[in-house]
Design an enzyme around this catalytic site. Structure first.
Site, short mmCIF file in Angstrom:
data_model
loop_
_atom_site.label_atom_id
_atom_site.label_comp_id
_atom_site.label_asym_id
_atom_site.label_seq_id
_atom_site.Cartn_x
_atom_site.Cartn_y
_atom_site.Cartn_z
N ASP A 4 -11.26 4.31 13.27
CA ASP A 4 -11.62 4.68 12.44
C ASP A 4 -11.40 3.55 10.67
O ASP A 4 -11.22 3.59 10.20
CB ASP A 4 -11.35 5.88 11.38
CG ASP A 4 -12.52 7.40 11.51
OD1 ASP A 4 -11.40 8.71 11.41
OD2 ASP A 4 -13.43 6.81 12.41
N LYS B 104 1.34 -1.03 -0.53
CA LYS B 104 -0.23 0.21 -0.12
C LYS B 104 1.05 1.29 0.31
O LYS B 104 1.78 1.40 0.84
CB LYS B 104 -1.30 -0.22 1.39
CG LYS B 104 -1.64 0.69 1.72
CD LYS B 104 -3.21 1.00 2.42
CE LYS B 104 -3.57 2.30 3.43
NZ LYS B 104 -4.28 1.73 4.38
#
Lengths: 413, 442
Positions: free
Chosen positions: A274, A145
């Protein structure tokens, strides 16, 4: 090292330790890729794993290891121009720590290196929350990523505690398995990358994918929903609407929720929130159907390149009789819906009396948002909008973790 | 050494499989007494690994002779135990030297192992200008510290040198250049060049000569003296042996300005004068002599063409009986001189991995593997002592123009502008050199 990691006992730091004998067919690795940054990534991982092979494994990590880095700058002139840029830089953060983490996650460094260097990583359709770029290793075992420098800073902040948590749970967690963190500089542009273990299977296709979060931001999520090309990521809203339940049976559920509880509590103590639960569903019957269709045309979707120079087909066609004992391919023959739990560590089979025969892949992702950073940004935004002194009504990490846990336990049966 | 599975396709395919090398993955720590040596080991390791990811081209291109690879390492709190945290490593013309290694019959992985398994050792040998020498731990290669001017000269001659090697199929007495590097440690740059060891990696040399065959008017002693002006005396026309010997007796070496003091250590380097005075002889049979002189002739002609001079013939003598005696003594002391189990003395441990460096059978006294000790020549049957000779040309990087310029400058300072230079030119030097060597071989 076999694919079963039995213990995480430290290895003595003897100076001339003989590592396991690796019979390597010396295939020339050219680091050929469609983009220079991928070539640099391959070169860099190849280099850093080789460097580490010449550094003895310490008995335990020291505080300095969490602040360390290795940096290398390459400047070639009229040499090796075919696949690599002439100038680039490669930095690895905390090499010893990530080597140790790889060991605790039962990933052999040579296998890690091979996965990332034998062939170029592939672009992944999935997009991260903020449009981060995703790549997967060519063998689909690892996900790469692209992250921001703030993410790097956050990683450094949590790394010690994260490592400690991994030690205590013996690598048994639903949290992302962080395996390497790098900074690549090509043409003066810096790119940060984090490598994690793929949540999904390297073999079994995922037919439906969900990115599940709860909290007051879920509406925002619906707004931000990005439709990837082949595999849309559904959100919790979709999940609830479809009346989806993941039928894994009581034992699996218990085991899963235990891990989840530990993980979200840990995240809450670090004031992280989150994060999402990534859920992938492999439909066994559908996969069998797809394979029969493909067999008709004489092609195979999934194949492994094990260093023999050609594709080796796993699953249906078995391994060639004289392929070297590549630990990646041990025990080659898998039936439909079957998997090697030491490779596909997040896989859970649906229980026998389930409506559909499925395999689920579930793990937590996106754990680098820190509450304070969020609050600061939200506060600044609100101040702009409503003036100083306006109240922030944000969910805090503690609340987030509780809600998260409850939602997840409801969707399992 | 050859594994039958090497696929000999010269076509540049993408997934060419090299020969399968079974390597026991020993951790290489690059530990050395000097950070410079650690960097050298690291650098050679890195460079060979890098090359293994570059396809071997069908032929070298002009750009390859101008190329380099540079790498700069900056570590922080990592790998500090054996390596400096900051260093740079530059390899000149990597593809050219890879090709040269191949032509000299040296496998890259063996080369790598020789230089990295264990730290190179300091060598007492001193070069012409006091250059520093190391040998690889297995004594197969010599690493010489050179100047940036030498590096420039190497670049100048590299194409022609390579061509010469191609044409003679690697069969030469010239130095076998195998790699050229620049190391930067603590801001200091060091240039190094790796060549094949002239002497044996196994058989000890008890006497060493550095021969140039030059003649000067004055006798030079062993101590440093300012270099005398060198005039070529008229060569004796007749082949009278006595006269020639006389000439040679009064001949002295032309010492460079920075000629070193006679080495008081283990193996002093003797010169032409000593060779004559010692009555030293090289007893080799006619066929060996013929082959040797043919090679030498081609080599010095090549050097003259390139206007190189001031090279020497390095001669090492291995005395078989003496060596046997020494080995008996050392066995008594239970101290083994040779570190590598290469089949020479005690034999290899039963389960050592098949290191391609190790010859398969142990060698008897005075025996050698000509593919490794390429310069070795056995004495002829009728020699008084059983000896093995190692002879090759060394120190070839002195260019005539550079010399002339320097000498001219010196003379101008001394005698004013317009003074004539009476220096031997490369052509003359090569002839004199060749003749002298011919003489000593008779």
């Amino acid at each position: 090292m076999s694919s079963n990691c039995t213990s995480s006992a430290p290895i003595s730091a003897s100076k001339t330790k003989t590592k396991k004998k690796h019979f390597i067919g010396q295939k020339v690795k050219l680091f050929r890729a469609s983009e220079p940054i991928l070539s640099v990534l391959m070169w860099g991982v190849n280099h850093t794993v080789n460097e580490l092979s010449n550094v003895p494994v310490p008995v335990m990590l020291m505080p300095d290891d969490f602040k360390a880095y290795s940096k290398i700058k390459v400047d070639n002139h009229l040499f090796n121009k075919e696949n690599l840029p002439s100038r680039f830089k490669f930095k690895e953060y905390c090499p010893m720590v990530f080597r140790n983490l790889r060991e605790r996650f039962c990933i052999d460094d040579q296998d890690y290196q091979n996965s990332l260097t034998r062939s170029a990583p592939l672009n992944s359709d999935s997009q991260g929350r903020f449009g981060n770029r995703f790549l997967s290793s060519y063998d689909h075992r690892f996900v790469i990523k692209t992250v921001s420098s703030e993410d790097i800073a956050e990683m450094h902040n949590i790394l010690k505690k994260y490592h400690q948590f991994i030690v205590e749970c013996h690598g048994n967690t639903l949290l992302p398995q962080f395996l390497g963190m790098y900074r690549l500089t090509v043409d003066g542009v810096e790119t940060y990358m984090v490598v994690t273990r793929n949540v999904f299977s390297h073999r079994l296709t995922v037919h439906r994918k969900y990115d599940l979060k709860v909290g007051c931001h879920y509406k925002l999520h619906a707004l931000f929903s990005k439709e990837a090309k082949e595999l849309p990521t559904f959100k919790d809203n979709d999940f609830l609407n479809e009346g989806q339940k993941l039928q894994i049976g009581d034992d699996n559920k218990k085991y899963f929720l235990e891990k989840l509880k530990r993980d979200v509590e840990f995240l809450a103590t670090l004031k992280i929130m989150d994060y999402s639960l990534l859920v992938g569903i492999h439909d066994v019957d559908r996969a069998e159907q797809e394979e029969m269709d493909v067999e008709g045309t004489g092609e195979e979707d999934e194949y492994e390149n094990d260093g023999m120079g050609g594709g080796v087909l796993t699953g249906s066609f078995g391994t060639p009789p004289d392929s070297p004992g590549n630990p990646l391919n041990c025990g080659g023959f898998f039936g439909p819906g079957e998997f090697d739990p030491s490779v596909d560590v997040y896989a859970i089979k649906s229980h026998d009396s389930a409506v559909k025969k499925e395999v689920y892949f579930m793990a937590i992702i996106d754990i680098l948002t820190h509450y304070d950073a969020k609050k600061k940004a939200a506060h600044a935004a609100k101040t702009v909008k409503h003036g100083a002194g306006a109240e922030i009504s944000t969910v805090n990490p503690e609340q987030y973790s509780k809600r998260f846990y409850e939602f997840m336990s409801n969707i399992l049966s | 050494m050859a594994s039958a599975s090497s696929i000999a396709s010269a076509i540049a395919s993408k997934t060419k499989t090299k020969k399968k090398h079974f390597v026991a993955q020993k951790v290489k720590l690059f530990r050395a007494s000097d950070p410079l040596l650690s960097v050298l080991m690291w650098g050679v390791n890195h460079s060979i690994n890098e090359l293994s990811h570059v396809q071997i081209p069908i032929m070298l291109m002009p750009d390859d002779f101008k190329a380099y690879s540079k790498i700069k390492v900056d570590n922080h709190l990592f790998n500090k135990e054996n390596m400096p945290s900051h260093f740079k490593f530059k390899e000149y013309c990597p593809l050219v030297f890879r090709n040269l290694r191949e032509r000299f019959g040296i496998d890259d992985l063996d080369f790598l192992n020789s230089l990295t398994r264990s730290a190179p050792l300091n060598s007492e040998a001193q070069g012409r200008s006091g250059a520093r020498f190391h040998t690889s731990c297995d004594k197969r290669y010599v690493i010489k510290t050179i100047s940036s001017e030498d590096v420039a000269e190497m670049h100048n001659i590299l194409k022609k040198y390579h061509q010469f090697i191609v044409e003679c199929h690697g069969n030469t007495l010239l130095p076998q250049f195998l790699g050229m590097y620049r190391l930067t440690v603590d801001g200091d740059e060091t240039y190094m060049i790796v060549t094949r060891n002239v002497f044996s990696h196994r058989l000890s040399v008890y006497k060493k000569y550095d021969l140039k065959g030059s003649t000067v008017a004055r006798e030079a002693s062993d101590k440093e003296k300012p270099p005398p002006p060198e005039d070529v005396p008229p060569r004796p026309k007749s082949g009278n042996v006595q006269q020639r010997l006389q000439t040679l007796r009064i001949a002295t070496r032309f010492y460079c300005a920075m000629k070193h003091v006679r080495d008081a250590k283990e193996l002093p380097t003797y010169k032409d004068n000593d060779f004559i005075n010692d009555g030293q002889k090289i007893y080799i049979d006619e066929e060996n002599k013929k082959m040797f002189l043919e090679k030498l002739r081609k080599d010095v002609e090549f050097l003259a063409q390139l206007k190189l001079m001031d090279y020497s013939l390095l001669v090492g003598i291995h005395d078989v009986e003496r060596a046997e005696q020494e080995e008996v003594e050392s066995e008594d002391n239970e101290a083994e001189e040779e570190g590598e189990s290469d089949g020479g003395g005690i034999g290899t441990p039963p389960d050592s991995p098949s290191n391609t460096l190790d010859s398969t059978k142990p060698l008897s006294p005075g025996e050698f593997d000509p593919s490794i000790d390429v310069y070795a020549i056995k004495c002829k049957e009728s020699a008084p002592r059983k000896e093995v000779y190692f002879m090759a040309v060394i120190d070839i990087l002195q260019h005539y123009d550079a010399k002339k310029k320097a000498a001219h400058a010196a003379k101008t300072v001394k005698h004013g502008a317009g003074a004539e230079i009476s220096t031997v030119n490369p052509e003359q030097y090569s002839k004199r050199f060749y003749d002298f060597i011919t003489t000593i071989l008779s």
